[in-house]
Design a protein around this motif. Structure first.
Motif: not given
Length: 61
Positions: A1-5, A30-31, A35-37, A40-42
């Motif tokens: 997962m991205r830090p911003s997310t 928005p995040v 999110a990609d698949q 999104g799972a993360e």
């Protein structure tokens, strides 16, 4: 997962604990939608694992 997310999810949890649900949604939506698949799972796993962050009282942290 991205830090911003992750930051957005943590902020949404804090806002939820403060009963600021609309603001929490404005931060998290928005995040989640961007999110990609895989991310999104993360996010789903993080939300399940950290449900208490959204429901705990602030002083219990």
């Amino acid at each position: 997962m991205r830090p911003s997310t992750l930051r957005a999810l943590r902020r949404a949890a804090e806002l939820t604990r403060q009963n600021r649900f609309t603001e929490a949604l404005l931060v998290a939506e928005p995040v989640i939608l961007a999110a990609d698949q895989q991310e999104g799972a993360e996010i789903r796993r993080w939300l399940i694992d950290h449900t208490a962050r959204f429901t705990a009282e602030k002083e219990n942290r």
